[in-house]
Each structure stands twice: as C-alpha cells, then as structure tokens.
Enzyme design. Structure first.
Site, mmCIF file in Angstrom:
data_model
loop_
_atom_site.group_PDB
_atom_site.id
_atom_site.type_symbol
_atom_site.label_atom_id
_atom_site.label_comp_id
_atom_site.label_asym_id
_atom_site.label_seq_id
_atom_site.Cartn_x
_atom_site.Cartn_y
_atom_site.Cartn_z
ATOM 1 N N GLN A 6 43.638 38.249 42.012
ATOM 2 C CA GLN A 6 43.039 39.570 41.835
ATOM 3 C C GLN A 6 43.957 40.525 41.094
ATOM 4 O O GLN A 6 43.489 41.417 40.381
ATOM 5 C CB GLN A 6 42.662 40.162 43.198
ATOM 6 C CG GLN A 6 41.543 39.426 43.922
ATOM 7 C CD GLN A 6 42.069 38.433 44.935
ATOM 8 O OE1 GLN A 6 43.102 37.801 44.713
ATOM 9 N NE2 GLN A 6 41.368 38.270 46.052
ATOM 10 N N ASP B 271 42.910 46.806 54.121
ATOM 11 C CA ASP B 271 41.604 46.373 54.601
ATOM 12 C C ASP B 271 41.334 46.820 56.027
ATOM 13 O O ASP B 271 40.189 46.964 56.418
ATOM 14 C CB ASP B 271 41.498 44.852 54.491
ATOM 15 C CG ASP B 271 41.305 44.409 53.048
ATOM 16 O OD1 ASP B 271 40.150 44.180 52.651
ATOM 17 O OD2 ASP B 271 42.301 44.332 52.310
ATOM 18 N N ARG C 269 32.534 38.797 56.310
ATOM 19 C CA ARG C 269 33.986 38.877 56.210
ATOM 20 C C ARG C 269 34.516 39.701 57.390
ATOM 21 O O ARG C 269 34.085 40.856 57.576
ATOM 22 C CB ARG C 269 34.427 39.484 54.874
ATOM 23 C CG ARG C 269 33.943 38.689 53.660
ATOM 24 C CD ARG C 269 34.699 39.049 52.406
ATOM 25 N NE ARG C 269 36.088 38.600 52.491
ATOM 26 C CZ ARG C 269 37.035 38.991 51.644
ATOM 27 N NH1 ARG C 269 36.751 39.852 50.688
ATOM 28 N NH2 ARG C 269 38.261 38.525 51.761
ATOM 29 N N LYS D 149 45.925 42.222 51.563
ATOM 30 C CA LYS D 149 45.913 40.895 50.961
ATOM 31 C C LYS D 149 47.176 40.110 51.295
ATOM 32 O O LYS D 149 48.275 40.664 51.332
ATOM 33 C CB LYS D 149 45.761 41.028 49.453
ATOM 34 C CG LYS D 149 45.676 39.710 48.700
ATOM 35 C CD LYS D 149 44.546 38.814 49.213
ATOM 36 C CE LYS D 149 43.189 39.476 49.116
ATOM 37 N NZ LYS D 149 42.109 38.663 49.710
ATOM 38 N N ARG E 231 34.341 42.937 46.358
ATOM 39 C CA ARG E 231 35.461 42.818 47.290
ATOM 40 C C ARG E 231 36.217 44.133 47.291
ATOM 41 O O ARG E 231 35.941 45.029 46.506
ATOM 42 C CB ARG E 231 36.388 41.656 46.889
ATOM 43 C CG ARG E 231 36.486 41.465 45.418
ATOM 44 C CD ARG E 231 37.845 41.413 44.799
ATOM 45 N NE ARG E 231 38.894 42.178 45.367
ATOM 46 C CZ ARG E 231 39.293 43.365 44.910
ATOM 47 N NH1 ARG E 231 38.656 43.957 43.900
ATOM 48 N NH2 ARG E 231 40.306 43.985 45.456
ATOM 49 N N GLY E 232 37.152 44.250 48.239
ATOM 50 C CA GLY E 232 37.861 45.506 48.440
ATOM 51 C C GLY E 232 37.205 46.253 49.587
ATOM 52 O O GLY E 232 35.976 46.400 49.626
ATOM 53 N N ALA E 233 38.016 46.717 50.536
ATOM 54 C CA ALA E 233 37.467 47.274 51.775
ATOM 55 C C ALA E 233 36.453 48.405 51.548
ATOM 56 O O ALA E 233 35.350 48.365 52.100
ATOM 57 C CB ALA E 233 38.598 47.738 52.691
#
Length: 333
Positions: free
Chosen positions: A189, A230, A87, A241, A44-46
């Site tokens: 997170q 993101d 996503r 987020k 995860r994480g852009a």
C-alpha cells in the site's frame, strides 16, 4: 478524485487494488458486492471503511423490498451482520454502522433514516479530517523529512487524509517537506498508494522497502514519522498496518518523533488497551505469491497478521480533529 460515493442505486468506489497502473471504479449495487470489495481491499483504510459500512446500510435500505417498517429493519439488520463480518480490526467500520443502525431502529421510516444518517457519516468524516490536517500541519516545518507507512491519505478516508493529509496540508502552507514511503509488504500500500498520492500532490517522495527504515532514519535525515490508525485503545495503544510497531521502536532509538494521525472516531472507548484489540489475519497466499509467482516453497508455514499494536510508550502524540493528545493519553471519552 472521489474515494467512495453513494449514488441513488449503488455505492461507487475506487478499486485500490489496481493502483497505480489503472484508476478504475467499482460499482456495488448490493451489500454482498460491497462486502467483497471490503474483504478484497478494493476499499480500505479505517475512515473509508466506516463510510463504506454506513453506505452499505444505506444501500440495503434503498434495495429493501420491505413494505412495512419491520421488514425494512430486518433487511438492515441482515446487512449490518454481513458487513460487520468483513474486517475485525478497523473500529470505524463498527462505530459508523452503529450510528446508522441506532437512528434507523428508532425511526418510523428506517429506510430514509438510514440513508440520511449514512450521508451525515460521510460529511462528518470529511469535516473531521479537514480539521485534523490543520492541527497536524502545525507540527511540521520547512525541511522536514517524513517517513510514513502503509497509506493514510485520501484513499483511506472519504476523500481527505489523516497522516498524508497532514503532510499535504503542510505542503499547501508552503512548507518544504519530503517523504519516505515504506513499501508495506505484503500488499504494497505504501509503494502503490502513498507514492501515488504524493506524486499527485507534487510532494517529493522516495519509496523504500520496509527493511530500509532504520537506514533512512540514520543516514537520510528522517525528522518525523507519521502513520494512521485502525483502532486506538483508551490508553493510547494503537493498531495500524503490520510493521508500524517496528517503526515506532526504530524512531525511539533514533530520537525521532513518532506521530499517529486519526479522527476521534478511531478511538475505541470499549477497548482499554492494545491487548484487547482483535487483530485480523489474512490469507497465506498474500505472502506465498508475488505477481502471480510462488515465492515461498510448499511446506513452509506462513504468518500473515494484517496489523500490529504499537504501545503508547512509543508514541509522541496522537493527532486528531480535537487537537494533539500527548502521554499520558486522556481522550476524555
């Protein structure tokens, strides 16, 4: 600690759902297993999602049984379609895959072209984030108390961070900085991942619940807020987020600078404003249950957006590898 690596027959990544209790790696040998890892937030994480998408296309190319160019491209297109469906909000996933596909589609050897392009995406992400760290660290000083949200560190990128990378670089330069990490409900997170990275970097960190941010700003000397992103619209509106928007409002009320740190690959030239950003909604089970126990009664409705959009008017500056952009935001794209 490698967040994500392309091997000869697989994509290997840290299973971030297991941190901080266990550091284990997931081996994805096909596109479907990588797609599952993206959807389930094992990765995860852009920026990391951009690299994962590029590596997924490389994996599809390596696994293709196609004997001719057309057949390899068909397998790549199928992988592209599948990975795009995972996503919707993180723009890096789409832009990095487009880079790979644009190269493969015009190549006489799309298999090799896709693999080589994916490796370049990884290398460019490393380079951009290293530079971003240095740019952002100039804004931080001895004694800064920094509040951050979610996780925008090495776990969210190819191995170097954005928001947390800036904090780590400031500490490496000898600046005395400390961190408040918002827990980041519902998947924690901040509590699980950001505190893990800060402890590993030996930077003082205090975990707080999301509802404590205002208290920390007013009573515990928070001097700066920094978050990742993101997707950033052309006007500076920023998707990050869920909960980031509220932090920005609190920061403005307390006259605390609010920074966004992201590579320019997160700025979407096709998104004029935050109103045009597609927000991902995740399953109700993430809120209904905690540690396997039901905490929301049956019959209650649940709303679970993964992201919100912070209007540009609440953002002090956007830190990129090209420098810091200030309002009114003109990225030159």
């Amino acid at each position: 600690m490698d967040t994500i690596v392309l091997k000869e027959d697989s994509v290997v990544l840290i299973d971030q759902t297991l941190l901080p209790e266990r550091l284990e790696y997931v081996v994805c040998r096909d596109v479907e297993s990588l797609a599952e890892a993206i959807v389930s937030l094992r990765v995860r994480g852009a920026p990391a999602l951009g690299v994962a998408g590029a590596f997924g296309l490389a994996l599809a190319a390596m696994n293709s049984k196609g004997a001719v160019r057309r057949e390899v491209l068909s397998d790549l297109e199928a992988a592209y379609t599948r990975l795009k469906s995972t996503r919707p909000t993180a723009v890096n996933l789409f832009t990095c895959m487009k880079v790979v596909m644009d190269v493969a589609r015009v190549s006489d050897d799309p298999r090799s072209a896709a693999v080589d392009a994916a490796k370049r995406v990884f290398e460019e992400d490393v380079s951009m984030n290293k530079r971003l760290e240095q740019v952002g660290a100039e804004l931080f000083f001895d004694g800064d108390v920094v509040l951050t949200h979610c996780n925008a560190g090495s776990l969210a990128t190819s191995g170097y961070g954005t928001a947390l990378g800036v904090i780590k670089e400031a500490a490496r330069q000898g600046k005395d900085v400390s961190v408040f990490a918002g827990e980041t409900r519902p998947l924690l997170q901040g509590a699980r991942l950001t505190s893990f990275e800060m402890v590993d970097a030996k930077i003082p960190v205090t975990v707080i619940t999301d509802g404590m941010a205002g208290f920390a700003m007013k009573k515990r000397g928070v001097s700066k807020v920094i978050v990742g992103a993101d997707r950033i619209a052309l006007n500076g509106d920023t998707a990050n987020k869920i909960g980031t928007y509220g932090l920005a409002i609190l920061a403005k009320a307390h006259e605390i600078p609010f920074y966004v740190a992201a590579p320019t690959s997160t700025i979407d030239p096709d998104t004029p404003s935050g109103d045009d950003i597609n927000i991902e909604f995740r399953s109700r089970g993430e809120i209904e249950f905690f540690n396997g126990r039901r905490i929301v009664p049956r019959g209650a409705e649940v709303l679970n957006p993964a992201f919100d959009v912070t209007p540009a008017e609440f953002i002090t500056g956007i830190i990129t590898e090209r420098g810091v952009f200030y309002p009114p935001f003109d990225f030159g794209l």
